[in-house]
Every structure is written in C-alpha cells, then in structure tokens.
Design a protein around this motif. Structure first.
Motif, PDB file in Angstrom:
ATOM      1  N   PHE A  28       5.607 -13.462 -20.422  1.00 39.63           N
ATOM      2  CA  PHE A  28       6.720 -12.740 -21.032  1.00 39.63           C
ATOM      3  C   PHE A  28       7.907 -12.553 -20.086  1.00 39.63           C
ATOM      4  N   GLY A  29       7.782 -13.002 -18.859  1.00 40.26           N
ATOM      5  CA  GLY A  29       8.875 -12.811 -17.918  1.00 40.26           C
ATOM      6  C   GLY A  29       9.004 -11.381 -17.426  1.00 40.26           C
ATOM      7  N   ALA A  30       7.939 -10.613 -17.485  1.00 41.71           N
ATOM      8  CA  ALA A  30       7.989  -9.245 -16.968  1.00 41.71           C
ATOM      9  C   ALA A  30       8.278  -9.271 -15.466  1.00 41.71           C
ATOM     10  N   VAL A  31       8.955  -8.241 -15.003  1.00 41.64           N
ATOM     11  CA  VAL A  31       9.307  -8.128 -13.586  1.00 41.64           C
ATOM     12  C   VAL A  31       8.614  -6.901 -13.012  1.00 41.64           C
ATOM     13  N   GLU A  32       7.870  -7.116 -11.924  1.00 41.72           N
ATOM     14  CA  GLU A  32       7.130  -5.995 -11.341  1.00 41.72           C
ATOM     15  C   GLU A  32       8.060  -5.111 -10.536  1.00 41.72           C
ATOM     16  N   ALA A  33       8.052  -3.821 -10.865  1.00 37.83           N
ATOM     17  CA  ALA A  33       8.916  -2.875 -10.166  1.00 37.83           C
ATOM     18  C   ALA A  33       8.159  -2.112  -9.090  1.00 37.83           C
ATOM     19  N   GLY A  34       6.844  -2.164  -9.124  1.00 34.52           N
ATOM     20  CA  GLY A  34       6.074  -1.455  -8.110  1.00 34.52           C
ATOM     21  C   GLY A  34       4.613  -1.440  -8.477  1.00 34.52           C
ATOM     22  N   ARG A  35       3.807  -1.150  -7.482  1.00 31.10           N
ATOM     23  CA  ARG A  35       2.368  -1.133  -7.707  1.00 31.10           C
ATOM     24  C   ARG A  35       1.741  -0.118  -6.768  1.00 31.10           C
ATOM     25  N   THR A  36       0.866   0.704  -7.309  1.00 28.30           N
ATOM     26  CA  THR A  36       0.106   1.636  -6.484  1.00 28.30           C
ATOM     27  C   THR A  36      -1.360   1.234  -6.543  1.00 28.30           C
ATOM     28  N   VAL A  37      -1.944   1.012  -5.365  1.00 31.53           N
ATOM     29  CA  VAL A  37      -3.356   0.607  -5.326  1.00 31.53           C
ATOM     30  C   VAL A  37      -4.132   1.572  -4.435  1.00 31.53           C
ATOM     31  N   TYR A  38      -5.437   1.626  -4.651  1.00 32.85           N
ATOM     32  CA  TYR A  38      -6.283   2.339  -3.709  1.00 32.85           C
ATOM     33  C   TYR A  38      -6.229   1.603  -2.377  1.00 32.85           C
ATOM     34  N   PRO A  39      -6.046   2.336  -1.301  1.00 32.64           N
ATOM     35  CA  PRO A  39      -5.866   1.655  -0.017  1.00 32.64           C
ATOM     36  C   PRO A  39      -7.117   0.965   0.494  1.00 32.64           C
ATOM     37  N   LYS A  40      -8.261   1.475   0.162  1.00 24.24           N
ATOM     38  CA  LYS A  40      -9.490   0.913   0.735  1.00 24.24           C
ATOM     39  C   LYS A  40     -10.396   0.391  -0.367  1.00 24.24           C
ATOM     40  N   ARG A  41     -11.021  -0.714  -0.080  1.00 13.85           N
ATOM     41  CA  ARG A  41     -12.026  -1.252  -0.974  1.00 13.85           C
ATOM     42  C   ARG A  41     -13.377  -1.154  -0.296  1.00 13.85           C
ATOM     43  N   LYS A  42     -14.422  -1.188  -1.123  1.00 16.96           N
ATOM     44  CA  LYS A  42     -15.766  -1.120  -0.571  1.00 16.96           C
ATOM     45  C   LYS A  42     -16.075  -2.343   0.266  1.00 16.96           C
ATOM     46  N   ALA A  43     -15.577  -3.461  -0.154  1.00 17.09           N
ATOM     47  CA  ALA A  43     -15.829  -4.697   0.585  1.00 17.09           C
ATOM     48  C   ALA A  43     -14.504  -5.432   0.776  1.00 17.09           C
ATOM     49  N   GLU A  44     -14.421  -6.140   1.860  1.00 18.98           N
ATOM     50  CA  GLU A  44     -13.183  -6.837   2.211  1.00 18.98           C
ATOM     51  C   GLU A  44     -12.715  -7.776   1.106  1.00 18.98           C
ATOM     52  N   GLN A  45     -13.697  -8.419   0.499  1.00 22.40           N
ATOM     53  CA  GLN A  45     -13.320  -9.446  -0.464  1.00 22.40           C
ATOM     54  C   GLN A  45     -12.975  -8.896  -1.848  1.00 22.40           C
ATOM     55  N   GLU A  46     -13.170  -7.597  -2.035  1.00 25.65           N
ATOM     56  CA  GLU A  46     -12.860  -7.040  -3.342  1.00 25.65           C
ATOM     57  C   GLU A  46     -11.361  -6.996  -3.594  1.00 25.65           C
ATOM     58  N   GLN A  47     -11.020  -7.144  -4.848  1.00 22.32           N
ATOM     59  CA  GLN A  47      -9.630  -6.960  -5.228  1.00 22.32           C
ATOM     60  C   GLN A  47      -9.297  -5.470  -5.131  1.00 22.32           C
ATOM     61  N   PRO A  48      -8.093  -5.141  -4.660  1.00 23.86           N
ATOM     62  CA  PRO A  48      -7.731  -3.720  -4.652  1.00 23.86           C
ATOM     63  C   PRO A  48      -7.707  -3.166  -6.069  1.00 23.86           C
ATOM     64  N   HIS A  49      -8.086  -1.895  -6.203  1.00 19.57           N
ATOM     65  CA  HIS A  49      -8.078  -1.224  -7.502  1.00 19.57           C
ATOM     66  C   HIS A  49      -6.641  -0.799  -7.804  1.00 19.57           C
ATOM     67  N   VAL A  50      -6.086  -1.308  -8.886  1.00 15.35           N
ATOM     68  CA  VAL A  50      -4.703  -1.012  -9.243  1.00 15.35           C
ATOM     69  C   VAL A  50      -4.657   0.293 -10.027  1.00 15.35           C
ATOM     70  N   LEU A  51      -4.141   1.341  -9.380  1.00 17.04           N
ATOM     71  CA  LEU A  51      -3.958   2.605 -10.092  1.00 17.04           C
ATOM     72  C   LEU A  51      -2.892   2.445 -11.156  1.00 17.04           C
ATOM     73  N   SER A  52      -1.810   1.773 -10.777  1.00 11.36           N
ATOM     74  CA  SER A  52      -0.713   1.602 -11.708  1.00 11.36           C
ATOM     75  C   SER A  52       0.237   0.543 -11.183  1.00 11.36           C
ATOM     76  N   ALA A  53       0.492  -0.446 -12.002  1.00 11.83           N
ATOM     77  CA  ALA A  53       1.557  -1.404 -11.712  1.00 11.83           C
ATOM     78  C   ALA A  53       2.625  -1.202 -12.772  1.00 11.83           C
ATOM     79  N   GLU A  54       3.861  -1.164 -12.339  1.00 10.36           N
ATOM     80  CA  GLU A  54       4.972  -0.879 -13.245  1.00 10.36           C
ATOM     81  C   GLU A  54       5.727  -2.168 -13.496  1.00 10.36           C
ATOM     82  N   LEU A  55       5.853  -2.535 -14.754  1.00  7.14           N
ATOM     83  CA  LEU A  55       6.518  -3.785 -15.123  1.00  7.14           C
ATOM     84  C   LEU A  55       7.720  -3.498 -16.013  1.00  7.14           C
ATOM     85  N   GLU A  56       8.830  -4.156 -15.703  1.00  5.92           N
ATOM     86  CA  GLU A  56      10.006  -4.088 -16.563  1.00  5.92           C
ATOM     87  C   GLU A  56       9.923  -5.244 -17.544  1.00  5.92           C
TER      88      GLU A  56
END
Lengths: 161, 161
Positions: free
Chosen positions: B44-72
């Motif tokens: 859709f051509g959305a533009v990311e304005a920001g993203r808040t993630v949990y700073p630490k993951r249980k394992a290095e290879q895990e994807q960060p948990h996205v609390l909130s990503a803001e898209l225009e």
C-alpha cells in the motif's frame, strides 16, 4: 513471502498507486448500526456526515438496514455498517483491530464513554506500548469494539537504539 | 440503553472531551508485526513513522517484539503491534473491522497488494454499499485483515429520501 522479493524497490510491472483516504469500517450485527452510530455520537462526539440505507424494509416497523453511515471523529472518518446474519461476512481473521483515540483528558473521555453505555476495562495505565507512551485506558462499546483512550502519542522511537 | 437518556444533549456531569487523533491498531500474532509492517509498505505504500520495540529478547535470534509501529497511509495513521500468545488479548468481539482504502485505480491497487502477498477475494463490484458507491474490491492480507479497495466515496446520501 512475496514481499521479500520486492522490498528493495517497487515491483517493476505494477503501477504506482496512491490512496486518498483510509476509513475503518465497523461491521455491526443488523439492525444495530443505527444504535451504534448514536453511541459513537454520544460517547465520542462523532459527527455523522451521511448515511446510506436500503430504501425498503420487509415490514414497516423494521429498522432500515444501514449500508454505510459515515462518521467524522478526531479528524478521521469511520464507517458503520449493518451486517446481516445471512450475508457473507466481511469478517477479519486478524488477532483483532482496536481503535486508538487520542485525547488530553483520558479519564474524562472514559467517563463520558461509560456514561453513554460503554464498559471500562481495567485501569488507566502509564505505558509505552500501544500508543507510544502516555496514559492508556480501554473502553469496550456495546457493539463489541475495543477503544483505547490514549494521551497524545509521543513520537515513536526505537527502544533498541 | 444509556445513550437514549442523553441523546438530546451532553450528559450534565460529564466534561467536554475532544479527540486529536484516531488510529486503528492492528494486532498481529507475535512476532509477525515486523513482517506485517513490511507488507503494508510494499502493498500500500505505507510509510513508517516510528517503531517501539522491547529492547531485549530472550534469545539473540528472536525477532524483537513490536509494541507499536506507526505507519502513515492515505493521510491516516495506523498502528501495528505484536500480540503475544500469553498476553491478555485486546480482542474485539465486534462482527469485524475492515479497512477501506480509497483510490482512483482500484484494479491497480489490488494487483499491487496481491503481488506483495495479499489475496484478492471475489470480483471488483459496482456497489452502493460499503463505501457509498463506486467500485469496490477486497484483499485479505497475510495477517488476516480485510482491506476494501474502493473508488473515492461519493457523498453518502440517505437512500430513503
């Protein structure tokens, strides 16, 4: 996934597309859309911009079937529609869409929504989650939708940085 | 219903409340929010304005948990969030919220979304329902959300008039 293949640029054969508006559409079990519209006006101060209904009902006393009511709310537009039991539901399988409403006075907004018939869920919390920081409360409306009542978003930052 | 009692005016004891923004928040089964954000950009051509993630993951290879990503997107803002299996879901019980995106070129928009990994559902129809007239097609995204791709809304009118 397909998007992996094109993430470094536009797919070559696909036209440039632009979108002029994004409107969440809330499907409400027929014939409750008219009630839902009234709730959103009373609870949130939504302003109705228009309504399209089926012109004829099976019985005089039936409520008209609302194809789409357009409401202005917080600078956005939402649509509210009756969905009949026997229609093909435009049902989402997502984990769930909630609607985040930002306001300077979270408590007053929740109180107003509750006085209109909403149900507050949990306490107002200070969080950095849903709405990128600030105070967040939750109200479920009588039609099953969850509204997050949030203080205005701070700019989202990447907490990893 | 409670709103009946106050529909002719503001409830007396409730403060005036104003809302500054309305942001649909799409909950996505963790850890797919980052993929969903990429999909909405590509499709859709959305533009990311920001993203808040949990700073630490249980394992290095895990994807960060996205609390909130803001898209225009289309002049609006949407939020995309990971929701963990074991968290209290902010689950709507509504019949379903869909997202109506307006564009001048419904077919091209659907083709682009499909090339990004969405699934077109049904044919493009001429309707006077969901979006108050014009052409409407439907795309389900890989995260379960249904997007109506609509030609720009005509002014809603009351078909009973």
């Amino acid at each position: 996934m397909a998007q992996e293949e094109v993430q470094n640029g536009e797919p070559e054969k696909v036209a440039e597309v632009s979108f002029t508006a994004l409107k969440p559409q809330l499907m409400v079990e027929a014939p409750k859309a008219a009630d839902a519209v009234q709730f959103y006006k009373t609870a949130f101060g939504a302003v109705e911009a228009g309504r399209t209904v089926y012109p004829k009902r099976k019985a005089e006393q039936e409520q008209p079937h609302v194809l789409s009511a357009e409401l202005e709310l917080a600078g956005s537009t939402i649509l509210v529609s009756d969905i009949a039991d026997n229609s093909t539901p435009v049902k989402t399988e997502g984990t769930g869409c909630v609607l985040c409403l930002e306001t300077e006075d979270v408590e007053a907004a929740i109180a107003k929504a509750v006085s209109a018939g909403g149900v507050a869920e949990g306490e107002v919390t200070e969080g950095d989650g849903a709405c990128c920081g600030g105070r967040v409360g939750k109200v479920k409306d009588p039609y099953g939708y969850v509204w997050l009542i949030c203080s205005p978003a701070k700019k989202c930052g990447d907490a990893e940085a």
